[in-house]
Design a protein around this motif. Structure first.
Motif, PDB file in Angstrom:
ATOM      1  N   MET A   1      28.594  49.443  46.322  1.00 33.91           N
ATOM      2  CA  MET A   1      29.527  48.463  45.839  1.00 33.91           C
ATOM      3  C   MET A   1      29.919  48.828  44.417  1.00 33.91           C
ATOM      4  SD  MET A   1      28.912  44.390  45.946  1.00 33.91           S
ATOM      5  CE  MET A   1      30.324  43.385  45.757  1.00 33.91           C
ATOM      6  N   LYS A   2      31.171  48.625  44.070  1.00 28.62           N
ATOM      7  CA  LYS A   2      31.614  48.927  42.710  1.00 28.62           C
ATOM      8  C   LYS A   2      31.168  47.814  41.755  1.00 28.62           C
ATOM      9  CE  LYS A   2      36.098  46.671  42.849  1.00 28.62           C
ATOM     10  NZ  LYS A   2      37.518  46.785  42.690  1.00 28.62           N
ATOM     11  N   THR A   3      31.117  48.127  40.485  1.00 32.97           N
ATOM     12  CA  THR A   3      30.744  47.155  39.459  1.00 32.97           C
ATOM     13  C   THR A   3      31.810  46.068  39.393  1.00 32.97           C
ATOM     14  OG1 THR A   3      29.655  48.895  38.207  1.00 32.97           O
ATOM     15  CG2 THR A   3      30.189  46.880  37.018  1.00 32.97           C
ATOM     16  N   LEU A   4      31.376  44.814  39.377  1.00 31.51           N
ATOM     17  CA  LEU A   4      32.304  43.687  39.342  1.00 31.51           C
ATOM     18  C   LEU A   4      32.204  42.943  38.020  1.00 31.51           C
ATOM     19  CD1 LEU A   4      31.692  42.187  42.913  1.00 31.51           C
ATOM     20  CD2 LEU A   4      33.537  43.712  42.187  1.00 31.51           C
ATOM     21  N   THR A   5      33.341  42.472  37.555  1.00 33.78           N
ATOM     22  CA  THR A   5      33.385  41.646  36.351  1.00 33.78           C
ATOM     23  C   THR A   5      33.448  40.179  36.754  1.00 33.78           C
ATOM     24  OG1 THR A   5      35.794  41.614  36.276  1.00 33.78           O
ATOM     25  CG2 THR A   5      34.683  43.455  35.143  1.00 33.78           C
ATOM     26  N   GLU A   6      33.297  39.299  35.765  1.00 31.16           N
ATOM     27  CA  GLU A   6      33.426  37.870  36.036  1.00 31.16           C
ATOM     28  C   GLU A   6      34.800  37.570  36.643  1.00 31.16           C
ATOM     29  OE1 GLU A   6      33.618  33.565  33.725  1.00 31.16           O
ATOM     30  OE2 GLU A   6      32.668  35.254  32.702  1.00 31.16           O
ATOM     31  N   HIS A   7      35.833  38.176  36.112  1.00 39.86           N
ATOM     32  CA  HIS A   7      37.186  37.946  36.638  1.00 39.86           C
ATOM     33  C   HIS A   7      37.287  38.416  38.094  1.00 39.86           C
ATOM     34  CE1 HIS A   7      41.321  37.920  37.518  1.00 39.86           C
ATOM     35  NE2 HIS A   7      41.770  38.783  36.664  1.00 39.86           N
ATOM     36  N   ASP A   8      36.743  39.602  38.391  1.00 40.05           N
ATOM     37  CA  ASP A   8      36.754  40.116  39.768  1.00 40.05           C
ATOM     38  C   ASP A   8      36.110  39.109  40.718  1.00 40.05           C
ATOM     39  OD1 ASP A   8      37.808  42.578  38.893  1.00 40.05           O
ATOM     40  OD2 ASP A   8      35.811  43.472  38.702  1.00 40.05           O
ATOM     41  N   ILE A   9      34.977  38.573  40.302  1.00 32.76           N
ATOM     42  CA  ILE A   9      34.221  37.660  41.159  1.00 32.76           C
ATOM     43  C   ILE A   9      34.978  36.350  41.340  1.00 32.76           C
ATOM     44  CG2 ILE A   9      32.106  36.287  41.308  1.00 32.76           C
ATOM     45  CD1 ILE A   9      30.693  38.673  39.874  1.00 32.76           C
ATOM     46  N   ARG A  10      35.384  35.735  40.254  1.00 33.14           N
ATOM     47  CA  ARG A  10      36.045  34.424  40.341  1.00 33.14           C
ATOM     48  C   ARG A  10      37.357  34.484  41.127  1.00 33.14           C
ATOM     49  NH1 ARG A  10      33.174  30.759  37.793  1.00 33.14           N
ATOM     50  NH2 ARG A  10      31.969  31.293  35.947  1.00 33.14           N
ATOM     51  N   SER A  11      38.087  35.580  41.004  1.00 34.43           N
ATOM     52  CA  SER A  11      39.374  35.687  41.701  1.00 34.43           C
ATOM     53  C   SER A  11      39.218  36.122  43.159  1.00 34.43           C
ATOM     54  CB  SER A  11      40.301  36.641  40.962  1.00 34.43           C
ATOM     55  OG  SER A  11      39.744  37.934  40.903  1.00 34.43           O
ATOM     56  N   SER A  12      37.987  36.416  43.595  1.00 36.30           N
ATOM     57  CA  SER A  12      37.779  36.934  44.949  1.00 36.30           C
ATOM     58  C   SER A  12      37.560  35.849  46.002  1.00 36.30           C
ATOM     59  CB  SER A  12      36.570  37.876  44.971  1.00 36.30           C
ATOM     60  OG  SER A  12      35.362  37.146  44.823  1.00 36.30           O
ATOM     61  N   PHE A  13      37.268  34.623  45.588  1.00 34.75           N
ATOM     62  CA  PHE A  13      36.877  33.593  46.557  1.00 34.75           C
ATOM     63  C   PHE A  13      38.031  33.163  47.437  1.00 34.75           C
ATOM     64  CE2 PHE A  13      33.266  33.608  43.850  1.00 34.75           C
ATOM     65  CZ  PHE A  13      32.223  33.330  44.716  1.00 34.75           C
ATOM     66  N   VAL A  14      37.774  33.173  48.745  1.00 39.45           N
ATOM     67  CA  VAL A  14      38.814  32.875  49.735  1.00 39.45           C
ATOM     68  C   VAL A  14      38.630  31.519  50.408  1.00 39.45           C
ATOM     69  CG1 VAL A  14      39.253  35.319  50.230  1.00 39.45           C
ATOM     70  CG2 VAL A  14      37.569  34.062  51.604  1.00 39.45           C
ATOM     71  N   ASN A  15      37.490  30.877  50.203  1.00 40.01           N
ATOM     72  CA  ASN A  15      37.266  29.616  50.917  1.00 40.01           C
ATOM     73  C   ASN A  15      36.953  28.453  49.978  1.00 40.01           C
ATOM     74  OD1 ASN A  15      34.671  30.434  50.248  1.00 40.01           O
ATOM     75  ND2 ASN A  15      33.791  29.803  52.205  1.00 40.01           N
ATOM     76  N   CYS A  16      37.510  28.518  48.773  1.00 39.53           N
ATOM     77  CA  CYS A  16      37.441  27.387  47.859  1.00 39.53           C
ATOM     78  C   CYS A  16      38.682  27.435  46.970  1.00 39.53           C
ATOM     79  CB  CYS A  16      36.155  27.414  47.029  1.00 39.53           C
ATOM     80  SG  CYS A  16      36.005  28.764  45.854  1.00 39.53           S
TER      81      CYS A  16
END
Length: 165
Positions: A1-16
């Motif tokens: 898995m590639k390194t993720l930033t806070e922005h990457d994580i927060r913008s990735s959610f598909v069910n909220c």
């Protein structure tokens, strides 16, 4: 898995909602993770809500984040269950049914999908032998570790696919 930033994580959610994604807690040691290449997904718990956890995974070229719910009732120690992702067996409450609200309209209508998964969300570490389950937790297989990793990723991808169907 590639390194993720806070922005990457927060913008990735598909069910909220975007607001929910903005408020959800991130893993405490996100900046200290140095084993991204040994992860098939990033999973963590909401310490303020024990029935809530989060999973973020790469799916093709995109990153998908999912909020998960698990039952609050714990199971007895005599029963063993197997994780549907990594096929690790755990006693008692070591495997939990985690459900995820579907993406889009289906999720807003209350539809969800579930999966029995290691309650500690450490599937990647079990498959790679970096974390040991209770005795009898990993069966001996003829598949190589790389093949087991691919199988785990395939199970994860199939679960994520069900969020959009």
């Amino acid at each position: 898995m590639k390194t993720l930033t806070e922005h990457d994580i927060r913008s990735s959610f598909v069910n909220c909602s975007k607001g929910e994604a903005k408020r959800l807690p991130l893993p405490k040691q996100l900046a200290d993770i140095d084993h991204w290449d040994a992860l098939d997904f990033l999973g963590w718990f909401d310490l303020s809500a024990p029935d809530r956890s989060y999973l973020v995974a790469e799916r093709g070229d995109e990153v998908i984040g999912v909020t998960l719910r698990s039952p609050s009732a714990k199971r007895g120690f005599l029963r063993r269950s197997m994780c549907s992702l990594c096929l690790t067996s755990h006693p008692g409450s070591g495997v939990s049914l985690m459900s995820a609200r579907k993406a889009g309209r289906a999720g807003r209508e209350g539809n969800s999908v579930g999966l029995y998964i290691c309650a500690d969300l450490d599937c990647s570490l079990y498959v790679r032998g970096k974390k040991q389950p209770a005795p009898g937790g990993r069966m001996e297989e003829s598949l190589t570790v790389e093949q087991q990793i691919e199988r785990t990723r395939g199970h994860l991808d199939a679960f994520l696919e069900r969020l959009f169907v």
